[in-house]
Design a protein around this motif. Structure first.
Motif, PDB file in Angstrom:
ATOM      1  N   LEU A 103       3.529 -50.525  13.835  1.00  0.00           N
ATOM      2  CA  LEU A 103       2.960 -51.467  12.861  1.00  0.00           C
ATOM      3  C   LEU A 103       2.528 -52.777  13.516  1.00  0.00           C
ATOM      4  N   PHE A 104       1.422 -53.344  13.017  1.00  0.00           N
ATOM      5  CA  PHE A 104       1.049 -54.728  13.285  1.00  0.00           C
ATOM      6  C   PHE A 104       1.621 -55.557  12.137  1.00  0.00           C
ATOM      7  N   VAL A 105       2.485 -56.520  12.459  1.00  0.00           N
ATOM      8  CA  VAL A 105       3.118 -57.317  11.408  1.00  0.00           C
ATOM      9  C   VAL A 105       2.976 -58.805  11.722  1.00  0.00           C
ATOM     10  N   VAL A 106       2.986 -59.603  10.637  1.00  0.00           N
ATOM     11  CA  VAL A 106       2.883 -61.061  10.772  1.00  0.00           C
ATOM     12  C   VAL A 106       4.144 -61.691  10.198  1.00  0.00           C
TER      13      VAL A 106
ATOM     14  N   ALA B 188      -1.403 -53.619   9.554  1.00  0.00           N
ATOM     15  CA  ALA B 188      -1.956 -52.291   9.813  1.00  0.00           C
ATOM     16  C   ALA B 188      -0.881 -51.458  10.489  1.00  0.00           C
ATOM     17  N   GLY B 189      -1.134 -50.155  10.580  1.00  0.00           N
ATOM     18  CA  GLY B 189      -0.170 -49.292  11.262  1.00  0.00           C
ATOM     19  C   GLY B 189      -0.679 -47.870  11.394  1.00  0.00           C
TER      20      GLY B 189
ATOM     21  N   VAL C 268       5.488 -53.655  16.242  1.00  0.00           N
ATOM     22  CA  VAL C 268       6.859 -53.168  16.123  1.00  0.00           C
ATOM     23  C   VAL C 268       6.883 -51.702  15.724  1.00  0.00           C
ATOM     24  N   THR C 269       7.987 -51.061  16.025  1.00  0.00           N
ATOM     25  CA  THR C 269       8.265 -49.717  15.533  1.00  0.00           C
ATOM     26  C   THR C 269       9.170 -49.829  14.309  1.00  0.00           C
TER      27      THR C 269
ATOM     28  N   VAL D 263      -3.009 -47.029   8.229  1.00  0.00           N
ATOM     29  CA  VAL D 263      -3.012 -47.867   7.030  1.00  0.00           C
ATOM     30  C   VAL D 263      -3.431 -49.278   7.399  1.00  0.00           C
ATOM     31  N   ILE D 264      -3.987 -49.994   6.415  1.00  0.00           N
ATOM     32  CA  ILE D 264      -4.228 -51.428   6.544  1.00  0.00           C
ATOM     33  C   ILE D 264      -3.853 -52.082   5.212  1.00  0.00           C
ATOM     34  N   LYS D 265      -3.675 -53.385   5.254  1.00  0.00           N
ATOM     35  CA  LYS D 265      -3.491 -54.130   4.001  1.00  0.00           C
ATOM     36  C   LYS D 265      -4.873 -54.573   3.536  1.00  0.00           C
ATOM     37  N   ASN D 266      -5.274 -54.112   2.345  1.00  0.00           N
ATOM     38  CA  ASN D 266      -6.635 -54.401   1.870  1.00  0.00           C
ATOM     39  C   ASN D 266      -6.735 -55.805   1.275  1.00  0.00           C
TER      40      ASN D 266
END
Length: 668
Positions: free
Chosen positions: A422-425, A112-113, A78-79, A383-386
């Motif tokens: 962004l990559f989102v879940v 991530a994004g 998504v944007t 960015v990523i979620k660690n």
């Protein structure tokens, strides 16, 4: 003459040499790299690699790549754009934008994004079109130099746009606050209307005074988003108050006024409302749209600097930090950053940056067949979620706190940008596709994927006011009896348990305009043709009356071919569904044969009905004899096309004759 030939040879050789130099030395070698799984089917890779550009110069590069495999069905791309608490578009680091997305979209988590499009100030905005997740049109047009790319709900298909056309009409969408369900969509009677007709609705903004005595005004005091750019208004927020008093709407709020009684009842519940134009045509199945500089990789081929175009040839050929995204042959989605301006390793990595052909080759090496260049330089951030659940910047931007204090490139924070990819879940991801669209029906393909900690109790497909229970995780549904040529809403609504708490939410919704002007469907072919022959009393004339069903009003011209003399007779319209041609000086007891020819528009090819009709003329009130349609007879049409072909053919023969004569004279 010899000089001209010599110059041409030199030009061709130099062009050939230039093209070969451009492709001669381009080479990429992956160095040491590390990988980590961010989710099932989503992997982050970091490498310190070597690349050689077209002129043979080798350099080290720090590369970060995140790939969402095609089988990662629970991940969306998504944007996202950040707005202030008063609804103004504002910039932020990619970290800020990712956190803002999570805060404003409960039930979603960012994996991530990367940074997105170029940006400009006064007012803060992206340079190109920008459609946020949820289909919010934040900016409606591209800069003349650049492009934008639409991304579908499964992130397996991309739609490249040079220009964006959303039509001239504005629409008001009503959302249920807690579930995000679309309750209703209505066309607006323009913006800031001075008067309001029966059952009409309008919206006021930007300091306009509302002088409509007796009308109820619904005001959004703190918009989620409010912008007017490139002659397009985007306004969204929850209604916070209502009044019958006339008022002036400030430039930080907007108001809805309607004479539609059904809509009044909905607005009295203080729902979320959105004002914008309609997404349709080739963007119907897209989930988000982001602006780009250029396409650098096309169908697996690294494009030349000239083909890339974009900002400038100088920018294309220079080595800078870069951000890119692309898609593989099997539909995997790839985002990447290449750091730059760090040849001495002052921030802990060594990376020179790349030109756009080098960037294309890197994307290709990670599986992309189509790839695009986003904003770069100091904007390049990933960015990523660690593992701790925190969103962190993992590349080494060319300006920011990653440099030592006192360094030229040290900043207290990374650069703020206009938007992010962004990559989102989501708790429950819905992939949908709408096809075979007619004026009152369509085919819906869907797939539902819940995350591992979710227990789905009920899945519902709500089409307008009809509720269908979905018992399968995927399927094909033929939706019929939709609102003919009108606005239709589709909501995927779920009731589910998460960490012991029950939620009801909509995770996918769509507004589908079935009117022919929307561009969402092909026009309906005219059908149900009938032909009636009417002898005109006390004359030698008769009428040929042709009626039909033309729901999209596509027929612009109709002619009757009188086959006896191979003559076309134009018909004139009686109404939207009938046209009549008059046959003059008919002979008594003579049978005439006819074909019907019609046009969809002035420039289209003609179409003939397959049936041949016949009529025996009986004047003076004698009973006419109408025969049953007979088999189709081949038609040799002597119309304007035939005449044009004849003229062209004659001209070619004349030119050939003159050429032969001149050649023969020279030989003599």
């Amino acid at each position: 003459m010899k000089k001209i030939i010599t110059i041409m040879i030199i030009f061709l050789l130099s062009s050939f040499f230039y093209l070969n130099v451009e492709a001669a030395g381009l080479e990429f070698t992956k160095g040491e790299f590390s990988t980590s799984a961010l989710s099932i089917g989503v992997e982050h890779m970091n490498s310190s690699s070597t690349i050689i550009n077209d002129v043979g110069t080798s350099s080290k590069q720090n590369i970060n790549v995140v790939i969402k495999n095609n089988d990662a069905k629970n991940v969306k791309v998504v944007t996202w754009t950040k707005f202030t608490s008063s609804g103004a578009w504002t910039f932020g680091t990619v970290e800020d934008i990712a956190r803002d997305f999570e805060n404003k979209n409960p039930g979603y988590s960012v994996l991530a994004g990367v940074n997105g499009d170029y940006f400009a100030y006064s007012p803060s905005r992206s340079v190109n079109s920008n459609i946020n997740a949820n289909g919010d049109i934040i900016k409606a047009s591209n800069h003349t130099k650049y492009l934008s790319v639409g991304i579908n709900s499964s992130a397996t298909d991309l739609v490249i746009n040079k220009t964006m056309d959303f039509g001239s009409l504005y629409y008001l969408t009503i959302y249920e606050p807690n579930t995000n369900k679309i309750l209703r969509v209505v066309k607006l009677q323009g913006l800031n209307a001075k008067a309001l007709s029966a059952d009409a609705t309008t919206v006021y903004y930007n300091g306009t005074t509302i002088n409509l005595d007796g009308a109820k005004k619904f005001v959004v005091k703190t918009p989620i988003g409010l912008s007017f750019m490139d002659t397009h208004l985007y306004a969204k927020g929850q209604i916070s108050e209502s009044t019958y008093e006339n008022l002036t709407v400030s430039d930080k709020e907007f108001a809805v006024v309607t004479n539609d009684q059904t809509l009044l009842q909905l607005l009295d519940q203080f729902p979320i409302v959105r004002v914008q134009k309609m997404i349709s045509g080739n963007l119907l199945n897209t989930n988000s749209v982001i602006g780009i500089d250029s396409q650098i990789l096309k169908d697996g081929n690294v494009r030349s600097f000239t083909q890339i175009d974009g900002q400038s040839d100088s920018n294309n050929r220079s080595r800078h930090p870069r951000t890119s995204f692309g898609i593989s042959e099997n539909g995997s989605f790839i985002i990447a950053t290449v750091d730059g301006r760090q040849v001495t390793g002052d921030a802990g990595v060594y990376s020179s940056g790349v030109d756009l052909r080098e960037l294309a080759l890197i994307m290709k090496s990670y599986g992309a067949v189509q790839a695009f260049n986003l904003d770069g330089g100091g904007s390049s951030e990933m960015v990523i979620k660690n593992e701790s659940g925190e969103i962190e910047t993992i590349n080494s931007p060319s300006e920011g706190p990653n440099f030592p204090i006192g360094h030229t490139y040290h900043k207290s924070a990374y650069r703020s940008v206009a938007n992010a990819l962004l990559f989102v879940v989501p708790d429950i991801n819905v992939q949908s596709n709408y096809s075979i669209i007619t004026s009152n029906s369509l085919l819906l393909d869907y797939q539902i994927n819940a995350t591992s900690n979710i227990s789905v109790e009920q899945s519902r497909l709500i089409v307008n006011s009809e509720i269908l229970t979905l018992n399968e995780q995927s399927g094909h549904i033929s939706l019929t009896n939709l609102i003919e040529n009108g606005l239709n809403t589709v909501n995927f609504e779920f009731t589910y348990l998460k960490n012991g708490e029950r939620f009801t939410k909509v995770f996918e919704s769509k507004i589908i305009d079935l009117s022919i002007d929307s561009g969402n469907r092909e026009p309906n072919e005219p059908t149900n043709f009938t032909v009636e022959f009417i002898d005109i009393e006390d004359t030698d004339n008769f009428e040929v009356k042709v009626c039909y069903v033309d729901t999209d009003k596509m027929i612009t011209k109709l002619s009757v071919l009188l086959k006896n003399v191979n003559l076309y007779i134009p018909a004139s319209s009686e109404n939207d569904s009938c046209q009549t041609a008059i046959i003059l000086n008919a002979k008594n007891n003579t049978t005439y044969e006819f074909n019907i020819k019609y046009f969809f528009n002035e420039n289209s090819e003609s179409r003939n009905l397959e049936t041949t009709y016949s009529h025996t003329f009986k004047p003076n009130n004698e009973e006419p004899i109408d025969q049953e349609p007979i088999d189709e007879i081949p038609i040799v049409e002597k119309d304007n096309d035939y005449l044009l072909i004849s003229i062209i053919g004659g001209f070619i023969i004349l030119c050939a004759s003159v050429t032969i004569y001149i050649v023969s004279k020279r030989r003599i």
